[in-house]
Scaffold this motif. Sequence first.
Motif, PDB file in Angstrom:
ATOM      1  N   GLU A  68       0.835  -1.210   0.000  1.00  9.81           N
ATOM      2  CA  GLU A  68       0.000   0.000   0.000  1.00  9.81           C
ATOM      3  C   GLU A  68       0.864   1.253   0.000  1.00  9.81           C
ATOM      4  OE1 GLU A  68      -3.498   2.223   2.650  1.00  9.81           O
ATOM      5  OE2 GLU A  68      -2.394   0.514   3.459  1.00  9.81           O
ATOM      6  N   HIS A  69       1.880   1.292   0.859  1.00  9.74           N
ATOM      7  CA  HIS A  69       2.739   2.467   0.930  1.00  9.74           C
ATOM      8  C   HIS A  69       3.545   2.637  -0.353  1.00  9.74           C
ATOM      9  CE1 HIS A  69       2.797   2.751   5.620  1.00  9.74           C
ATOM     10  NE2 HIS A  69       1.692   3.244   5.080  1.00  9.74           N
ATOM     11  N   ALA A  99      -5.073   7.659   3.907  1.00  9.56           N
ATOM     12  CA  ALA A  99      -4.510   6.310   3.948  1.00  9.56           C
ATOM     13  C   ALA A  99      -4.273   5.816   5.364  1.00  9.56           C
ATOM     14  CB  ALA A  99      -3.195   6.275   3.171  1.00  9.56           C
TER      15      ALA A  99
END
Length: 264
Positions: free
Chosen positions: A232-233, A263
């Motif tokens: 995700e990052h 996020a």
Amino acid sequence: MPKVENGAAPVGLQFGKEMGTLALPGEEIGKLVDTTPPHGLQSPQDQKRAVVRLGSGVTQRGSSLLSSKAGKVCFDGRRNKTWVENNQKRYVPALEDMVIGVVEERHSEDVRLDINGTDTATLSSLAFEGATKKNRPHLDIGSLIYCRITRASKNMEAEASCIEPGSNKSWVGGEALYGELKGGNVIQVSLGLARSLLVPNGPVLTTLGAKIPFQSAVGVNGRVWIQSSSTEHTVLLSIAIAKADTMPADEWKAFVKKMLEQAT
């Protein structure tokens, strides 16, 4: 005296144009200066620093340095290197450029790399620190390689190497600057943004690094590799860096702040 970017002042080079100003094709941007004793630099160390590196968009005619394309005159004091920068999409190899290549062909003694340029580059399987015929990297088709250009000519295919001058870090330990990039994600950006990302403490990577720890490798051929602790990052970082190519600085900072807040 022209404005100097990225560290020390020019050595062996006298600029005729201010850094950051526009140069037109065929225009003289500077001259090479004799630095040999007795009138020039005395010590071997200073003589070594006086090697002038010419990047993309700069050609030499006698002692004159001429622009071969329209663009902004740039200088990197750390490497005593000058080039002319614009937002062309196709990369033209130049000596000592750091690039990210993609293996597209394998041979017994070398591989051929796609370097996002007008031509490919060859990389010897022994062009890694500490590599031998019995102990060398096994590179598959599609592998990402961070390397530097060691031969650039209009009449010959470019040549790359993963050996860093002055370093003895072996490719085996994974601590060498150059080598195969495993995992992570690679994105394509403009050549101008790629070079700006290489500036020490540049705003884009510094801003993102303060929020999310990550590793990166930037090639002046417009490829950027990013790896973080989570997929995700890594995706968020890739999007943020790509957006820096099209957004004004203030708008980009606001976008990144909002994206990271959503996020978390």
